[in-house]
Write a protein that holds these residues in place. Sequence first.
Motif, short mmCIF file in Angstrom:
data_model
loop_
_atom_site.label_atom_id
_atom_site.label_comp_id
_atom_site.label_asym_id
_atom_site.label_seq_id
_atom_site.Cartn_x
_atom_site.Cartn_y
_atom_site.Cartn_z
N LEU A 1 33.52 40.59 43.69
CA LEU A 1 34.61 40.79 42.16
C LEU A 1 34.16 40.63 41.16
O LEU A 1 33.35 39.68 40.99
N LEU A 2 34.40 41.71 40.30
CA LEU A 2 33.68 41.65 39.07
C LEU A 2 34.70 41.00 37.90
O LEU A 2 34.50 40.96 36.78
N THR A 3 36.02 41.11 38.41
CA THR A 3 37.00 40.55 37.70
C THR A 3 38.03 39.72 38.59
O THR A 3 37.91 39.72 39.70
N HIS B 1 36.29 41.30 29.48
CA HIS B 1 36.94 42.14 30.59
C HIS B 1 37.95 41.81 31.54
O HIS B 1 38.55 42.34 32.08
N ARG B 2 37.86 40.27 31.29
CA ARG B 2 38.93 39.65 32.15
C ARG B 2 40.35 39.27 31.62
O ARG B 2 40.25 38.72 30.39
N VAL C 1 38.08 45.34 40.38
CA VAL C 1 36.84 46.12 40.10
C VAL C 1 35.77 45.31 40.88
O VAL C 1 35.62 43.96 40.65
N PHE D 1 30.37 48.51 33.65
CA PHE D 1 29.23 48.30 34.48
C PHE D 1 28.09 48.04 33.82
O PHE D 1 26.99 48.54 34.19
N SER E 1 25.44 44.91 32.27
CA SER E 1 25.20 43.52 32.52
C SER E 1 25.65 42.54 31.20
O SER E 1 26.08 41.73 31.31
N MET F 1 24.86 38.56 35.46
CA MET F 1 25.21 39.54 36.28
C MET F 1 24.30 40.66 36.55
O MET F 1 24.82 41.75 36.90
N LYS F 2 23.04 40.57 36.26
CA LYS F 2 22.24 41.69 36.40
C LYS F 2 22.02 42.09 37.78
O LYS F 2 22.04 41.21 38.89
N PRO F 3 22.41 43.05 38.14
CA PRO F 3 22.58 43.40 39.82
C PRO F 3 21.14 43.36 40.31
O PRO F 3 20.06 44.42 39.62
N ARG G 1 22.64 50.88 41.41
CA ARG G 1 23.86 51.60 41.68
C ARG G 1 24.07 53.01 42.29
O ARG G 1 23.14 53.66 41.82
N GLN H 1 29.88 50.54 43.04
CA GLN H 1 30.65 49.57 41.88
C GLN H 1 31.79 50.62 41.34
O GLN H 1 31.61 51.60 41.18
N GLY H 2 32.79 49.89 41.43
CA GLY H 2 34.20 50.80 40.92
C GLY H 2 35.32 50.00 41.12
O GLY H 2 35.52 48.77 41.50
#
Lengths: 433, 433
Positions: A96-98, B365-366, A70, B235, B237, A1-3, A8, A26-27
């Motif tokens: 979605l990060l979650t 985190h999920r 998130v 946030f 990785s 998940m490396k942006p 950011r 991100q938030g």
Amino acid sequence: MKPPVPSRTLAAELTHAEPGTEVRLQGHVHRRRELATVSFLIIRDRSGLAQVVVRADEIGDDGLPPEETVVDIVGIATANAHAPGGIEVVSPVVTLLTEPAATPPVELWRPALTAGLPTLLDNAPVTWRHPAQRAKWQIASASLQGFRATLDAAGFTEIQTPKLVASATESGANVFPVDYFGRQAFLAQSPQFYKQQLVGVFERVYEVGPVFRAEPHDTVRHLAEYVSLDVEFGFISDHHDVLRMLRTVLTGMTDAIAMQAGEAVELLQLRLPSIPDEIPVIHFSEALTRVGAPADEPDLAPEHERILGDWALREFGSDVLAVEGYPMRKRPFYTHPQPDDTRWSNSFDLIFRGLELVTGGQRLHRYGDYVEALTARGESPAAYEGYLQTFAHGMPPHGGFAIGLERWVGRLIEAPNIREVTLFPRDVHRLTP
Amino acid sequence: MKPPVPSRTLAAELTHAEPGTEVRLQGHVHRRRELATVSFLIIRDRSGLAQVVVRADEIGDDGLPPEETVVDIVGIATANAHAPGGIEVVSPVVTLLTEPAATPPVELWRPALTAGLPTLLDNAPVTWRHPAQRAKWQIASASLQGFRATLDAAGFTEIQTPKLVASATESGANVFPVDYFGRQAFLAQSPQFYKQQLVGVFERVYEVGPVFRAEPHDTVRHLAEYVSLDVEFGFISDHHDVLRMLRTVLTGMTDAIAMQAGEAVELLQLRLPSIPDEIPVIHFSEALTRVGAPADEPDLAPEHERILGDWALREFGSDVLAVEGYPMRKRPFYTHPQPDDTRWSNSFDLIFRGLELVTGGQRLHRYGDYVEALTARGESPAAYEGYLQTFAHGMPPHGGFAIGLERWVGRLIEAPNIREVTLFPRDVHRLTP
């Protein structure tokens, strides 16, 4: 998940983004507002809020994520005078990060939290996310920084002393017993003995740490565990030197709040305390007269503290008032008596906006005086052997004080209940969350 | 006892005194040396040592005060190339601020403390006065400042979380039970759950505070209570972001020691750690091979850590080495697995000079992942309801670490026993002083 690029941008930094460039937010989804042709996502991160505009045709099959989800959002920074900071984000790609978040127990996006205290406390891990709640702790956190910075600059050494102790510090009452490898230990009610002993080492010391009081009463101003800001230092003349240092520290804490938590101050519409160059002092005996209490009253009642607080504000324009000379019989054995009248003590309470915030004063420093004071109280000096050793081996005249962090913040924001400013309060009824 | 003019000069400031002027010193008599025609008093205060010369005819009937007595001395500053700072004080008027001190349990004026550890610990309030002892804690205190300053600058919020908790954090073992108003509570083994929950609020948090382990083994590297430097942030990785932050923090701590505790570094002849720009990383499976341990070994033994530490210094010139990928079955349930091979974890231990100093990594985190992880371990998610609520309501990918303050200082000064760098250590045998 490396942006991937772009990296950011925090919400508060968005105002500096060049309109037309790609940005990444991100938030948490703070607010989702779905209108007929256009929707808005308000994104909350550690720095603040940012607005994202989503056109109907940009919404995928799953719809927009619900509040508190998130997300990672890449879009185009665009000028809009109505957006926070004058910049909003359009044409967003929302990831979605979650999982989509469950509906929070209170509506965190509403400007004011209307939920009652039990709901706030029961759901503390989530309710602290509300900006107004978060601001309260930002006041606390800035206060801690100001406390330490002031004392560091004054030549103090930070100490960390044990919370597991073999005997009660202040008195036998209100201590939590601990099963310590089959023996009985107690949780420290204060670092008093240790901070004094370490004055012999470092001369000027402070400690920030938890203290424990098995307080059986359920009041709006007591906690079973709270954060104590302890100071102790040597080579003083008397308790007035301690009070002067306390003034320096409170001013440093107030300045740090103004400097580092300006937004929180604004959000909470907080009136920063007015602390005069010299803190006004009233003698305990005079304070009794002023509040109309009998001359043999051994302590001030909460109502008395309120009257005195009002008087100090009226008379001196001061949010703080020191009451000195508390009767020796109500103070711990290590208290230094008032030299010209030993019924009274060289100690004080500091009343802050009508509530006792600080207890401080000069301590005994001669070994012989300790033996005498303990004996006079019917206590055995032998029971304090380890502590008294320090004085037999030479200790300077010294004194100090302790500020309760939660009381400080509570009175600053004029919270009716100290639990409102405590991250996870502990009391006779509450041990979770 | 208000001191008349002149006001106090600290020992370290004496070097700036104009020869021929009157100065006032206040401190402990560190050393009393009585020769035939002239005597010396070495005065110790929080800043260092100063030399006072007393002629035989200047000594009163009571003689010179014994070591550790606290005195006030007014005399004339005089140049002497052999005195500390090039200035000594002559023609002194010596006033005792307390009784003549009892003889200390160890000779504090000797450059090296030769007493054994039990003597040092039993008499800690006095033995910490020795300059070499004091220097050890000055290293600790500077480390705390560096830790906080680094994180404050990186947008972290300081938190203070409860030490009284309703259930064990890490596992059921090694917890201290507390009688909490007739119910059972425990002392927190770490702020792990709270710091994670507060990542949902502040995104980046840290805490400095006591943690409690009912460690029944009496080793040179375990304490029943120690100071944990906890960090957690969102946030990320993966755990490599956590390791990078750890590097920043350790460098900040080291810099603070160099800046603020330079004299302590010199006195202890301390070699400050070499921390490369990127901390070298070895996978747990590779580490086992390197130390010649079986491939199914679930953990590294102290001997393995020493071998790996030596290897990192030889191979990379680094005092630190991260071992990543610890087996999932040995890590707590909140640990994030290694995505490409879930036998391993996205977590690490940091070995500092051959000793495990830090544990860190990425967390789950999920919400769904937590339920699955707990169920797979035969634990009931319902037992963690309050904690899991945070994840159901949206949490960013996050991770963190915890540094043990005493281990850090212990390895810095290469102390054989962690108790040497702890102000008042607590272990299975020791609950005092």
